[in-house]
Motif scaffolding. Structure first.
Motif, PDB file in Angstrom:
ATOM      1  N   TYR A 187       9.086  -0.351  -3.420  1.00 33.57           N
ATOM      2  CA  TYR A 187       9.242   0.596  -2.309  1.00 33.57           C
ATOM      3  C   TYR A 187       9.451  -0.108  -0.964  1.00 33.57           C
ATOM      4  CZ  TYR A 187       7.315   3.889  -5.721  1.00 33.57           C
ATOM      5  OH  TYR A 187       7.109   4.649  -6.829  1.00 33.57           O
ATOM      6  N   GLU A 239       0.011   3.817  -3.488  1.00 33.87           N
ATOM      7  CA  GLU A 239       0.854   4.508  -4.465  1.00 33.87           C
ATOM      8  C   GLU A 239       0.142   5.778  -4.907  1.00 33.87           C
ATOM      9  OE1 GLU A 239       3.040   1.973  -7.585  1.00 33.87           O
ATOM     10  OE2 GLU A 239       1.327   0.725  -6.996  1.00 33.87           O
ATOM     11  N   CYS A 240       0.935   6.770  -5.302  1.00 35.90           N
ATOM     12  CA  CYS A 240       0.358   7.984  -5.866  1.00 35.90           C
ATOM     13  C   CYS A 240       1.373   8.627  -6.798  1.00 35.90           C
ATOM     14  CB  CYS A 240      -0.074   8.961  -4.767  1.00 35.90           C
ATOM     15  SG  CYS A 240       1.288   9.745  -3.883  1.00 35.90           S
ATOM     16  N   SER A 269      -1.708  -1.657   0.458  1.00 34.88           N
ATOM     17  CA  SER A 269      -0.698  -0.969  -0.337  1.00 34.88           C
ATOM     18  C   SER A 269      -1.142   0.455  -0.596  1.00 34.88           C
ATOM     19  CB  SER A 269      -0.455  -1.696  -1.672  1.00 34.88           C
ATOM     20  OG  SER A 269      -1.639  -1.676  -2.470  1.00 34.88           O
ATOM     21  N   GLU A 307       6.160  10.371  -5.803  1.00 35.50           N
ATOM     22  CA  GLU A 307       6.926   9.195  -5.405  1.00 35.50           C
ATOM     23  C   GLU A 307       7.434   9.297  -3.975  1.00 35.50           C
ATOM     24  OE1 GLU A 307       9.784   5.986  -7.615  1.00 35.50           O
ATOM     25  OE2 GLU A 307       9.908   8.082  -8.220  1.00 35.50           O
ATOM     26  N   SER A 316       3.698  -2.897  -8.881  1.00 40.62           N
ATOM     27  CA  SER A 316       4.650  -1.793  -8.922  1.00 40.62           C
ATOM     28  C   SER A 316       5.036  -1.299  -7.536  1.00 40.62           C
ATOM     29  CB  SER A 316       4.065  -0.637  -9.744  1.00 40.62           C
ATOM     30  OG  SER A 316       2.797  -0.245  -9.230  1.00 40.62           O
ATOM     31  N   TRP A 317       4.167  -1.463  -6.536  1.00 40.04           N
ATOM     32  CA  TRP A 317       4.471  -0.953  -5.198  1.00 40.04           C
ATOM     33  C   TRP A 317       5.588  -1.730  -4.523  1.00 40.04           C
ATOM     34  CZ3 TRP A 317       4.045  -4.694  -1.568  1.00 40.04           C
ATOM     35  CH2 TRP A 317       3.126  -5.724  -1.772  1.00 40.04           C
ATOM     36  N   THR A 349       4.660   8.156  -1.696  1.00 40.75           N
ATOM     37  CA  THR A 349       4.557   6.700  -1.802  1.00 40.75           C
ATOM     38  C   THR A 349       5.646   6.023  -0.981  1.00 40.75           C
ATOM     39  OG1 THR A 349       3.616   6.879  -4.019  1.00 40.75           O
ATOM     40  CG2 THR A 349       4.560   4.748  -3.396  1.00 40.75           C
ATOM     41  N   GLN A 350       6.885   6.478  -1.159  1.00 38.89           N
ATOM     42  CA  GLN A 350       7.995   5.851  -0.433  1.00 38.89           C
ATOM     43  C   GLN A 350       7.836   6.004   1.073  1.00 38.89           C
ATOM     44  OE1 GLN A 350      10.940   3.939  -1.764  1.00 38.89           O
ATOM     45  NE2 GLN A 350      10.344   3.396   0.329  1.00 38.89           N
TER      46      GLN A 350
END
Length: 712
Positions: free
Chosen positions: A33, A224-225, A222, A228, A29-30, A231-232
């Motif tokens: 970005y 993610e959190c 990587s 968003e 999913s990452w 994360t970006q």
């Protein structure tokens, strides 16, 4: 100005190009970005509406490729035909124009001029910055624009450094930019080779990407959190550093005596894509961490650190960069060389580097800085008032920043020496760090506001006096170096938040008294803010202020042109702090990457190559409900994921980790303010005591997979 809605649309299109539509559904999913172009050829995504002037037919032709874009001018009274091409985000490399022909109406070929800019604000009839701006003599090829003499035929023109005719019709070559302005006009100095009249047909525009191509397959780390934006910004920081990771070439680097045969042809980590294309070691304190934590790419950092070590002076001083033939006199950068060298070994496990350059480190700490210590106070004392540090500040005396950084370098070097079994060095540096820290606290702390003085005199004041001014750098690094206890640290951070907060971050001084015209109390450096935000994450009870500053700082840069990449500095009102000269893609400003990995995931090395580690996630203060990611190590990835449950009873928190076999460390399990929670490891309750100050219960763990839960 390009509209925010158009920027948002363009940004989405570029992101699509980086990740590619049609990617496998099973892609992590990452990957969505990632900002990198999909290949070494980057394409523009649009023409800036409202910027097309004069006789320009089919302006979108060079974008969609259906028909050429034609710029025509027949008489002096005709407007200069002009278009502005937008690549959607900052890019770096060699521009290529595919021509399908030209027609001349007078002596000489139709001439084009090109101006490059990272923002529309500074997109004028000259580039916001070009290499010749810093050049003189034969190195100076242009006066702000690159020139093309367009031949009549189908061919590709590549914007290479040099001139087409002797010293006429010249280009500076590589540029870092988002926008390029193209118009039909000839310089009078380029006669008789070019003319301002005729027509030019352009069938396409592209860029040969020169920097590190950080496509998804290159990532070994990587993040993610549940936020968003955070994360970006992690991936935006990586992209910013990617843009500055490039091969050192004489005609693409800083022209002020920075060309170096010992760096030529090697991968390095430049300060910025557009400007300061010379690797300064202080910047590596942030940008190298970003590179290690994303791509596990160390070559560019090693090359810089080795080269500077090989140019160490006999007194132990290490040059900050190759500029001025390795002679730029900065007082703090040898300490940053020490810190960055320890970082390299701790994050990558490259102990052979430590063995090779250990004497370089000793000569810096025990030679140069020992010789600049005031025996009466035990503090570093900078005697001159000339250039001295990362911001070229007029500081002298027992400056807090220099001393706090000295304590940090000594302590960090001591930690590495212990890991390498060099007990004498470790004990000597640890002892000195303690002595300097105590002296700094007793002599430089301003009880009236609860923060350290900057440490030197005001302009024109007598040596030995203390100017009533305080700086972000010294106060933040003093906290991280362990000079202060938790109570004093919180006092400093509360003062700094109240005294310096702006909508675009926290400023690096609380007053401009040292240089009244420079607005120090309205200037934000993301570089130094990294250390303040880290200090907030590291100080109990300050996590919410850490997230607040992080969101103000990176939210501002992400929402203002050019978006995505991170700025060298921010000035009054949130503008680029040095106007057009400001680098808008500067690796030292990417602290969001090590901050989110090191504090929200909580992963940090405790010995070379993460052989031992700490995993201490900060889960409160930011409104996050989950986070996950990977951290590359020589033995394999460290994987961390945590999640808060929306429950009053039962399991309220779960932490999953997977670490390399043979490694070990400490896991800090958050207790979430609960009284007597049940903490389980791999399904078995364990009897551990939580620290009421930090809110963590520490558990020793061996390598492998483990699940930690907290039950109310």
């Amino acid at each position: 100005m390009v509209s925010n809605s158009l920027i948002a649309l363009y940004t989405g299109l570029v992101l699509s190009n980086g990740v590619q539509f049609g990617a496998a559904d099973t892609a992590p999913s990452w990957q969505k970005y990632v900002r990198s172009p999909a290949s070494n050829t980057a394409k523009p995504i649009g023409i800036i509406s409202g910027s097309t002037i004069g006789n320009v037919s089919n302006p979108n032709g060079l974008i969609d490729g259906q028909e050429p874009t034609v710029l025509s001018r027949n008489t002096e009274s005709d407007q200069l035909p002009t278009i502005v091409v937008d690549f959607g985000q900052n890019v770096v490399g060699i521009l290529s124009l595919q021509f399908s022909g030209s027609q001349s109406l007078s002596t000489g070929l139709p001439g084009l001029r090109l101006a490059f800019s990272e923002t529309t604000e500074y997109l004028t009839d000259r580039s916001d910055f070009t290499r010749s701006d810093n050049a003189s003599g034969n190195e100076k090829l242009t006066n702000g624009t690159d020139q093309v003499a367009v031949k009549n035929g189908n061919y590709t023109w590549n914007n290479l450094h040099g001139c087409e005719n002797g010293t006429q019709v010249c280009s500076d070559g590589l540029h870092g930019f988002r926008y390029v302005k193209i118009w039909l006009e000839a310089l009078s100095s380029d006669a008789p080779y070019t003319s301002s009249f005729g027509s030019v047909s352009i069938s396409s525009v592209s860029l040969e990407w020169s920097a590190y191509l950080g496509t998804p397959d290159t990532f070994t780390g990587s993040f993610e959190c549940s936020d968003e934006n955070l994360t970006q910004w992690w991936y935006d920081g990586v992209y910013t550093v990617d843009m500055g990771t490039d091969v050192f070439l004489a005609n693409e680097t800083e022209p002020r005596s920075a060309s170096s045969p010992t760096l030529e042809g090697k991968q390095v980590l430049f300060d910025g894509a557009k400007r300061d294309r010379d690797p300064y070691v202080g910047d590596l304190a942030v940008s190298s961490l970003t590179s290690y934590l994303s791509h596990d790419f160390a070559e560019s950092s090693i090359n810089v650190l080795e080269d500077l070590a090989q140019h160490q002076r006999s007194d132990g001083w290490i040059p900050p960069a190759s500029i001025n033939n390795y002679g730029l006199p900065l007082f703090d950068y040898p300490l940053w060389w020490v810190v960055c060298s320890v970082d390299l070994v701790m994050y990558t496990g490259n102990t052979s580097f430590a063995n090779t350059y250990w004497n370089t480190l000793i000569n810096a700490l025990d030679g140069y800085y020992a010789s600049n210590t005031d025996s009466a106070t035990g503090l570093l004392y900078k005697n001159d008032t000339g250039y001295g540090d990362y911001a070229f500040l007029p500081r002298s005396g027992p400056v807090t920043y220099y001393n706090a950084l000295y304590v940090h370098a000594l302590s960090y070097a001591s930690q590495l020496a212990t890991s390498l079994g060099l007990s004498d060095d470790a004990e000597r540096w640890s002892s000195r760090a303690s002595s300097v820290g105590k002296a700094l606290l007793s002599r430089n702390f301003d009880q009236s506001v609860g923060a350290f003085y900057d440490g030197g005199p005001c302009p024109g004041a007598a040596a030995g006096t203390y100017c009533n001014v305080h700086a972000q750098d010294g106060n933040s690094i003093a906290i991280l170096a362990g000079v202060t206890n938790d109570t004093t640290s919180a006092q400093i951070l509360d003062y700094w938040q109240n005294a310096t907060s702006q909508e675009y971050g926290n400023t690096f001084y609380d007053s401009s008294i040292l240089s009244p015209g420079d607005d120090f109390n309205h200037r934000v450096y993301a570089f130094i803010s990294y250390f303040e935000i880290a200090a907030r994450f590291a100080t109990p009870g300050q996590a919410s202020s850490a997230f607040d500053e992080l969101r103000r700082l990176y939210g501002w840069m992400a929402s203002h042109d050019p978006q995505i990449t991170m700025w060298e500095g921010i000035g009054p009102g949130g503008a680029p702090y040095e106007g057009a000269f400001t680098s808008m893609a500067h690796g030292w400003s990417t602290g969001v990457v090590p901050l989110l990995t090191g504090y929200v995931l909580g992963v940090k090395p405790q010995s070379p190559g993460f052989k031992t580690w700490r995993i201490c996630p900060v889960v409160d203060g930011g409104g996050l409900t989950w986070a996950k990611g990977e951290v590359p190590t020589p033995q394999g990835s460290i994987e961390v994921s945590w999640e808060r449950e929306d429950a009053q009873t039962g399991v309220v928190f779960t932490l999953n980790i997977e670490t390399p076999d043979g490694s070990s460390g400490v896991v800090c399990v958050p207790t979430l303010g609960l009284d007597n929670p049940t903490i389980s490891v791999d399904g078995t309750a364990v009897n551990v005591t939580s620290d009421p100050t930090t809110g963590w219960a520490s558990v020793d763990a061996a390598g492998g997979k483990h699940v930690f839960t907290v039950e109310a």
